[in-house]
Design a protein around this motif. Sequence first.
Motif, PDB file in Angstrom:
ATOM      1  N   GLN A 102      -3.936   3.546  -4.026  1.00  0.00           N
ATOM      2  CA  GLN A 102      -3.187   2.803  -3.012  1.00  0.00           C
ATOM      3  C   GLN A 102      -3.463   1.300  -3.036  1.00  0.00           C
ATOM      4  OE1 GLN A 102      -4.281   3.971   0.971  1.00  0.00           O
ATOM      5  NE2 GLN A 102      -6.455   4.140   0.492  1.00  0.00           N
ATOM      6  N   PHE A 103      -4.597   0.907  -3.613  1.00  0.00           N
ATOM      7  CA  PHE A 103      -4.923  -0.513  -3.698  1.00  0.00           C
ATOM      8  C   PHE A 103      -4.840  -1.038  -5.131  1.00  0.00           C
ATOM      9  CE2 PHE A 103      -7.203   0.768   0.228  1.00  0.00           C
ATOM     10  CZ  PHE A 103      -6.481  -0.021   1.108  1.00  0.00           C
ATOM     11  N   VAL A 142       0.838  -1.200   0.000  1.00  0.00           N
ATOM     12  CA  VAL A 142       0.000   0.000   0.000  1.00  0.00           C
ATOM     13  C   VAL A 142       0.875   1.252   0.000  1.00  0.00           C
ATOM     14  CG1 VAL A 142      -1.666   1.329   1.346  1.00  0.00           C
ATOM     15  CG2 VAL A 142      -1.971  -1.130   1.100  1.00  0.00           C
TER      16      VAL A 142
END
Length: 694
Positions: free
Chosen positions: A99-100, A87
């Motif tokens: 972030q994912f 992440v």
Amino acid sequence: MAKTASRPENDAATPPERRPSWTPLAVLAGLAVVIALIGYGGTFDAAFQFDDYKAIVKTQSDAGLGEVIAKFPRARWLTQLTFAIDVAWNRSWRGAEEQFAVGAFHRTNLLIHLGAALVLYGLALSLLATPGLAGRLAASLHWPAAAGGALLFLAHPLQTQSVTYVSQRAESLCGLLLFATLWAYTAARRRQHEAGARPLATGESDGGGSAPAWRRAGVLGRYALAAAFAALAMMTKEVAVAIPVLVLLLELCFFGRSRFLLVLAAPLLLGVLVIPIVRIIDTGSILGAHGENEAEWPYGRFQYAVSQLRVFLLYIRLMVLPYGQTIDHDLTPHRAFVEELDGGALALDILVTLGALLANVAIVAGGVVAFRRGARLLAFAVFGSYLVLAPSSSLLPLPDLAFEHRLYIPLGLLAIALVVALAARASGPSGGGKRKGGDRRNALGVAVILVVAVLTGVTRSRNAAWESTVTLWGDAVEKAPDKARPHVILADALFEQPKGSPVDRRDTLDRADALLRRALELDPDRVSTRRVLCRIEKERGLALLASDERAAARIPFERARALYLEILEREPESFVAHKELGDLYASQLARWKVSYLEEAIAHYQAAVAIRHSAPGVRLPLAETHRLVAEKASSEKARRRHWKAALSGYRTFLRRVERRGGQEGRAALARDRIREIEAKLAESAGDEGGGGAGR
């Protein structure tokens, strides 16, 4: 001779360790990278699946890398740390909104799998040089056999669930550290054996210098490394609890009875306490969250344990012939003595269970025979596989009877054992002399290469199913057409797809509806089926409203209402059902009948009673009280609902301000509070003025 075999530590003929060549390792690493990229190169954009959202997205959304580090020790702490690193990488290079992004997670999983294959190669080489296997295989065949086993492990399609299913990194990371523990421990024991088998506790010199031989041989450093790897493995997944027992098994198979066993293995044996202690610190229970509601376990302990006898046979078939792979195997649990069955069904279930028991006994007996005949690596793989599967396949019932990722470690042990056993047979005495023996070894090498190539192709094909939730569960429905759960999850995945054109969306909803109706036929008591059906009916109603078909829209809304009431008949304490039915009454059904607002209030209040701390239901409850107040015919009822709404807004605001976030909804609550306070003040003034006039 028999005495020497039982105490191989005293066998002075064991050849000294030679300095390893890096060339075979470099060749293996190159081949491994090529195989991994062919098999898994198309998975870097594969979507998160199933438990990924809970284990990664939900857990990591509000946690920074520092916060995860600070939570040590916790169950699976190291696994969560690796997710946090992914992440953080995405945040640094792609921004917070990405972030994912799945690519980073998949690349890390593949690197872990590659590392596990290379460490397995090192473990195989180290085991082949132990006293228990000395002379079993020609030294020139050690690295080809170890490399063949490692490549089989790497390429096998059964590993796709541990590699492509991101949250199952816990299994592959545990496998990497477990192999590393056994490799380091074996290296330490070999060094100690070759240094004269002096105990670690003594300061005795070998006469050639001030330091004892075992210290100069680096025994203590390798042993400390094994302990470190074991400690890290305990922080990845609970299956690591098998490591201490595997160490004892390794001692028995490859070193015989050791005078120094307790000195060497005691710290690792104490490691069996790490996971229970961490679970108690983390959740207050040895079983963790799984032990909180034993009454809700899908199976009883006895039923689950007996059912695993059949599961073991499925696992063996999948390792040998990996066809029919699926995320959700269609397995029937053991039913005899658990359910009331008629005579024929009871007899059949008992016979099948007894057959599975005898088959497992035969496998264990085969391991004993292999041990007695000197095939120690094969015996170690058989017994080690049962030990590794024990935490997930014994007396602690898990929601799924079988999961392919549980075979990650057993497949590694069995792959190297199989190739070494075949290599030993191919290099054994032959009537054709050296030339015929060489031909057999060459044939075996070609066979291993062909098998690895075929497995790599099957792995690539299997990974195609992991492209999206729809493809994965569509594959599961195809392979288990008579199991309800795949139908429900596929229908839910179809519902969650981007809407597209109205015609395409209608076709998608019809397909999802058909899947859910089939699921109800297969399992009428499954509550999740009705929940997804409710969502479909609500969307159909909204689509009809958008098309100004008001009268027709009421029909799907009423069907959704009936389904929610069925859910509450089966689960009266369902917070979600009460909350969503309240939403349906308040936002849709009240269009046709104002009295449904009172029904909405009743269900919202039931949801609050079930989950008092949840703020999400407070705001719609307050909004519904406000709507009822505006429509009330009497001043008394109007004031009562205004006061209830005011209390609801204030409670919601307090809880939101304490937790943070939801600024938009908090602003709405503040506006409503000011509005209602003004109306109550105006109402009180009117009452006071009217009383004075009278």
